[in-house]
Design a protein around this motif. Structure first.
Motif, PDB file in Angstrom:
ATOM      1  N   PHE A 199      35.450  52.649  41.992  1.00 17.51           N
ATOM      2  CA  PHE A 199      34.716  52.190  40.817  1.00 17.51           C
ATOM      3  C   PHE A 199      33.781  51.051  41.201  1.00 17.51           C
TER       4      PHE A 199
ATOM      5  N   ASP B 218      37.897  49.945  43.755  1.00 19.49           N
ATOM      6  CA  ASP B 218      37.019  49.235  44.687  1.00 19.49           C
ATOM      7  C   ASP B 218      35.782  50.098  44.925  1.00 19.49           C
ATOM      8  N   ILE B 219      34.734  49.464  45.402  1.00 17.08           N
ATOM      9  CA  ILE B 219      33.496  50.195  45.690  1.00 17.08           C
ATOM     10  C   ILE B 219      33.542  50.825  47.084  1.00 17.08           C
ATOM     11  N   SER B 220      34.456  50.366  47.930  1.00 20.19           N
ATOM     12  CA  SER B 220      34.484  50.849  49.309  1.00 20.19           C
ATOM     13  C   SER B 220      35.501  51.986  49.467  1.00 20.19           C
TER      14      SER B 220
ATOM     15  N   ALA C  33      25.323  47.358  44.492  1.00 22.55           N
ATOM     16  CA  ALA C  33      26.678  46.782  44.383  1.00 22.55           C
ATOM     17  C   ALA C  33      26.687  45.416  43.716  1.00 22.55           C
TER      18      ALA C  33
ATOM     19  N   SER D 284      30.298  44.739  52.875  1.00 22.52           N
ATOM     20  CA  SER D 284      31.176  43.979  51.970  1.00 22.52           C
ATOM     21  C   SER D 284      32.354  43.341  52.720  1.00 22.52           C
TER      22      SER D 284
ATOM     23  N   ALA E 216      38.877  44.799  42.035  1.00 27.27           N
ATOM     24  CA  ALA E 216      38.247  44.874  43.370  1.00 27.27           C
ATOM     25  C   ALA E 216      39.427  44.741  44.333  1.00 27.27           C
TER      26      ALA E 216
ATOM     27  N   LEU F  24      31.635  48.017  39.979  1.00 25.40           N
ATOM     28  CA  LEU F  24      31.582  47.100  38.832  1.00 25.40           C
ATOM     29  C   LEU F  24      30.187  47.025  38.206  1.00 25.40           C
ATOM     30  N   MET F  25      29.174  47.532  38.912  1.00 22.38           N
ATOM     31  CA  MET F  25      27.809  47.559  38.356  1.00 22.38           C
ATOM     32  C   MET F  25      27.624  48.695  37.358  1.00 22.38           C
TER      33      MET F  25
ATOM     34  N   GLU G  47      46.540  43.191  46.615  1.00 23.60           N
ATOM     35  CA  GLU G  47      46.588  42.639  45.252  1.00 23.60           C
ATOM     36  C   GLU G  47      47.348  43.572  44.288  1.00 23.60           C
TER      37      GLU G  47
ATOM     38  N   THR H 257      38.444  40.688  52.856  1.00 25.59           N
ATOM     39  CA  THR H 257      39.591  39.809  53.113  1.00 25.59           C
ATOM     40  C   THR H 257      40.529  39.744  51.907  1.00 25.59           C
ATOM     41  N   THR H 258      41.787  39.921  52.152  1.00 17.00           N
ATOM     42  CA  THR H 258      42.784  39.835  51.089  1.00 17.00           C
ATOM     43  C   THR H 258      44.156  39.685  51.727  1.00 17.00           C
TER      44      THR H 258
ATOM     45  N   ASN I  62      37.835  37.125  43.643  1.00 17.66           N
ATOM     46  CA  ASN I  62      37.148  37.041  44.937  1.00 17.66           C
ATOM     47  C   ASN I  62      36.160  38.174  45.186  1.00 17.66           C
TER      48      ASN I  62
END
Ligand SMILES: C[S@@+](CC[C@H](N)C(=O)[O-])C[C@H]1O[C@@H](n2cnc3c(N)ncnc32)[C@H](O)[C@@H]1O
Length: 283
Positions: free
Chosen positions: A209, A153-155, A27, A79, A121, A211-212, A127, A82-83, A229
């Protein structure tokens, strides 16, 4: 046995180093050497809920699986998600101002334009839903312009929450009144839950998705990328490669917006600096 009567589950330094390496490789998240207690606490929950005997048993399972399912849960557990709605609200003011000015100067309303935004993310959705609220208000005046928001997001766990689009009354307090009425519907009379209205959710596609990913697969460029963030958890070389991959998918005059505690200072890239946290693709 109830969870609170189980013996403490402790992670050894060697096991922690394994988690660190795994999370970095998969990640890009750079845990540093001082997060051992945090990782122990977060993974212990997972170990208990899945009834593993301890960390050694957990790693045996990770080694044996072929489908990467548990690694996904491990990254979910590690991970930070927070948002909140309208977080770092000056970015949404910037979006609104620059969008109106670009619609006029680039004559988007005369050419069936599709505005594309990526929330890179997106966590539990606050967001991208905020982005949708802002553009929905502006585009009422420009009905010929179409808009699409990709939220990734990866999660998987947090994405499921984002897709559900349900938030407690407390969470929607940070949404200004002018948006709240159109954006949410109260669910049931006795609950304190609100759901995002179709008028807002219609713009958004949620997807997994990482990002790596070495080559980003997008067919279209984006007018705005919000990548906020998340890079704070990456080391400098990872930040630099993520920025450069993103930059390949920003349309001319499009923007990359990063979080307030993030900066591209010292990273090599071809974007123009506009002001702190905001960068632009040359026209
Ligand atoms: C603190 S949240 C940021 C949410 C939102 N952008 C904001 O600023 O409020 C960070 C998110 O990044 C996601 N994340 C971490 N590593 C990632 C990766 N390699 N690819 C995609 N998302 C990742 C996490 O799952 C988490 O939901």
């Amino acid at each position: 046995m109830p969870a609170d009567t189980l013996p403490d589950i402790e992670i050894t330094t060697e096991e922690y180093e394994r988690v660190r390496k795994l999370v970095y490789e998969r990640a890009g998240i750079n845990l540093g050497s001082n997060r051992q207690h945090l990782v122990q606490a977060r993974l212990a929950k997972r170990i208990r809920s899945e009834s593993f005997a301890g960390f050694r048993d957990y790693f045996r399972h990770l080694d044996s699986e072929t489908n990467n399912e548990e690694i996904t849960h491990l990254i979910d557990a590690i991970s930070t998600n927070t948002t909140f709605f309208f977080r770092e609200s000056d970015h949404f003011d910037f979006l609104a101002e620059s969008l109106v000015s670009r619609i006029k100067s680039e004559k988007w309303d005369e050419k069936q334009y599709t505005l594309r935004i990526w929330s890179a993310a997106c966590s539990s959705g606050e967001e991208p839903y905020t982005l949708a609220m802002v553009i929905n208000k502006i585009l009422k005046e420009y009905p010929s312009i179409n808009a699409k928001i990709l939220a990734t997001d990866i999660s998987q766990k947090i994405l499921a929450q984002a897709c559900a689009g349900q938030y407690d009354a407390q969470k929607i307090k940070s949404v200004p009144d002018e948006y709240r009425r159109h954006a949410f519907r109260h669910i049931g009379k006795s609950s304190s839950l609100y759901e995002i209205s179709p008028e807002i959710s219609k713009y958004i596609t949620f997807a997994y998705f990482n990002l790596m990913t070495p080559q980003y697969p997008f067919k279209f460029g984006f007018d705005y990328i919000f990548c906020r963030n998340v890079m704070i958890y990456f080391d400098r070389p990872t930040q630099e490669s993520v920025i450069n991959r993103m930059a390949q998918h920003i349309r001319p005059n499009g923007y990359l917006i990063v979080g307030h505690s993030e900066s591209l200072n010292g990273l090599r890239h071809k974007l123009e600096y506009v002001k702190p946290t905001i960068y632009r693709q040359k026209g």
